[in-house]
Every structure is written in C-alpha cells, then in structure tokens.
Design an enzyme around this catalytic site. Structure first.
Site, PDB file in Angstrom:
ATOM      1  CG  ASN A 204      -0.468  -0.230   2.521  1.00  0.00           C
ATOM      2  OD1 ASN A 204       0.595  -0.801   2.692  1.00  0.00           O
ATOM      3  ND2 ASN A 204      -1.201   0.218   3.522  1.00  0.00           N
ATOM      4  CB  ILE A 205       1.639   3.643  -2.343  1.00  0.00           C
ATOM      5  CG1 ILE A 205       2.562   2.459  -2.681  1.00  0.00           C
ATOM      6  CG2 ILE A 205       2.366   4.982  -2.531  1.00  0.00           C
ATOM      7  CD1 ILE A 205       2.887   2.319  -4.164  1.00  0.00           C
ATOM      8  CD  GLU A 206      -1.416   4.818   4.475  1.00  0.00           C
ATOM      9  OE1 GLU A 206      -0.904   5.649   5.246  1.00  0.00           O
ATOM     10  OE2 GLU A 206      -2.125   3.863   4.862  1.00  0.00           O
TER      11      GLU A 206
ATOM     12  CB  CYS B  21      -5.233  -1.415  -1.549  1.00  0.00           C
ATOM     13  SG  CYS B  21      -6.504  -0.651  -0.541  1.00  0.00           S
TER      14      CYS B  21
ATOM     15  CD  GLU C 206      -5.348  -5.941  -1.085  1.00  0.00           C
ATOM     16  OE1 GLU C 206      -4.772  -4.829  -1.006  1.00  0.00           O
ATOM     17  OE2 GLU C 206      -6.078  -6.384  -0.185  1.00  0.00           O
TER      18      GLU C 206
ATOM     19  CB  CYS D 249     -10.710  -2.500   0.691  1.00  0.00           C
ATOM     20  SG  CYS D 249     -10.254  -1.797  -0.915  1.00  0.00           S
TER      21      CYS D 249
ATOM     22  CB  CYS E 290      -8.723  -4.517  -3.547  1.00  0.00           C
ATOM     23  SG  CYS E 290      -7.563  -3.164  -3.268  1.00  0.00           S
TER      24      CYS E 290
HETATM   25  N1  THU Z   1      -5.195  -1.537   2.761  1.00  0.00           N
HETATM   26  C1  THU Z   1      -4.630  -2.342   1.817  1.00  0.00           C
HETATM   27  O1  THU Z   1      -3.584  -2.011   1.230  1.00  0.00           O
HETATM   28  N2  THU Z   1      -5.242  -3.519   1.524  1.00  0.00           N
HETATM   29  C2  THU Z   1      -6.294  -4.038   2.214  1.00  0.00           C
HETATM   30  O2  THU Z   1      -6.714  -5.146   1.943  1.00  0.00           O
HETATM   31  C3  THU Z   1      -6.924  -3.233   3.289  1.00  0.00           C
HETATM   32  C4  THU Z   1      -6.434  -1.840   3.426  1.00  0.00           C
HETATM   33  C5  THU Z   1      -4.486  -0.299   3.128  1.00  0.00           C
HETATM   34  C6  THU Z   1      -5.135   0.983   2.747  1.00  0.00           C
HETATM   35  C7  THU Z   1      -4.485   1.947   3.725  1.00  0.00           C
HETATM   36  O3  THU Z   1      -3.230   2.342   3.223  1.00  0.00           O
HETATM   37  C8  THU Z   1      -4.263   1.102   4.974  1.00  0.00           C
HETATM   38  O4  THU Z   1      -4.331  -0.245   4.529  1.00  0.00           O
HETATM   39  C9  THU Z   1      -5.261   1.349   6.065  1.00  0.00           C
HETATM   40  O5  THU Z   1      -6.558   1.250   5.574  1.00  0.00           O
END
Ligand code: THU
Length: 155
Positions: free
Chosen positions: A47-49, A58, A60, A96, A99
């Site tokens: 994941n890259i915020e 996310c 995935e 999520c 995804c």
């Molecule tokens: N996130 C994912 O990368 N994949 C998931 O299956 C659930 C959520 C990330 C999004 C965000 O960067 C962090 O987790 C918190 O929600």
C-alpha cells in the site's frame, strides 16, 4: 519471474516480503500482496498512502496494476497480509471492496483464489465468488450489448 508453479506458502512468504515496501505514514498499517499469474509469474505490491488520503493505493491494486502494465491478463491467486507497521502480522487482512472489484475485472470469480494469512504458516484460501457475490463485471456489459437491439440511432 517464476518458471515453476508457486505454492500457497511461497505466495504468503512473498506477500510478507512485499509488506516491507509499504509507504504508510498516515495509517501506520502496512499491507503486502503477492499476485500469481496463470503463467506462474508473481507480482508483489504494497500500500502507498498520500497526504490527501484518497489517492492512497492498496497493496492488492499495486500488484494488479504492475502486472497489467506488463501485459498480464490472466491470474490464479493473490496472497494478502497486513498489520501494524513494524510489527509481525497477527490477524487476517481481507481485501477492501474496491480491490475486490479490481480483481473482478481480470479474474474468474469461481477460480481466482484469495489467500489470507495471519502468520507465515497460518493461512487459508477462499474464492473471489465468496467475498464478492452477485458481482458486476465485464461480462455483465457484454451480455447487455448482445441483448440490445441495434436498429440505428434511437429517438
Ligand atoms: N489496505 C490495503 O492495502 N489492503 C487491504 O486489503 C486493506 C487496506 C491499506 C489501505 C491503507 O493504506 C491502509 O491499509 C489502512 O486502511
């Protein structure tokens, strides 16, 4: 690239490894994914915020978009792991809704496996159909197209 078929356990290991690449300064929740193509190649994602929050991606989707860019269109499984940044995973982390819908674009709901792990050796797998029932996909649009009467311009 992988020539041999990859086991569920190996895919989980690669997802755990991918998690170390996460950029999570806001949630401090790091996620890793390892996506296996039908041809046996693995694409890893994290994941890259973002400071604006909504552009966050996310793990995935990072894995899927890397793979699709490379020309991949057929997938067999994805392993997903997540937990507090800097700590070992200890709980399941399900994909999520967004995804799941991205998976639906490229994967057969009856055959695509989602492998969830809460530790390196504790994992279980489910099908896309199970976590995204009654879904909307490319075939929905195709069916609508073939049932529509094309008799020139409407009106
Ligand atoms: N996130 C994912 O990368 N994949 C998931 O299956 C659930 C959520 C990330 C999004 C965000 O960067 C962090 O987790 C918190 O929600």
């Amino acid at each position: 690239a992988w020539g041999m078929s990859v086991s569920d356990e190996e895919l989980v290991h690669l997802a755990i490894e991918a998690r170390d690449h996460a950029y999570v300064p806001y949630s401090h929740f790091s996620v890793g994914a390892a996506l296996l193509t039908s041809g046996g190649t693995v694409y890893q994602g994290c994941n890259i915020e973002n400071a604006a929050y909504t552009p966050s991606n996310c793990a995935e989707r990072t894995a899927f978009f890397k793979a699709v860019y490379e020309g991949e269109r057929s997938f067999s499984a994805i392993a997903v792991v997540g937990g507090a940044e800097g700590q070992a995973i200890s709980d399941w982390c399900a994909p999520c809704g967004v995804c799941r819908q991205v998976m639906r674009e490229f994967c057969d709901p009856d055959h695509f496996c989602i492998i969830l792990a809460r530790s390196e050796h504790e994992y279980r797998s489910t099908l896309l159909r199970e976590i995204l029932p009654e879904s909307f996909g490319p075939d929905t649009l195709e069916r609508a197209e073939t049932t529509t009467t094309h008799s020139g311009e409407e009106g």
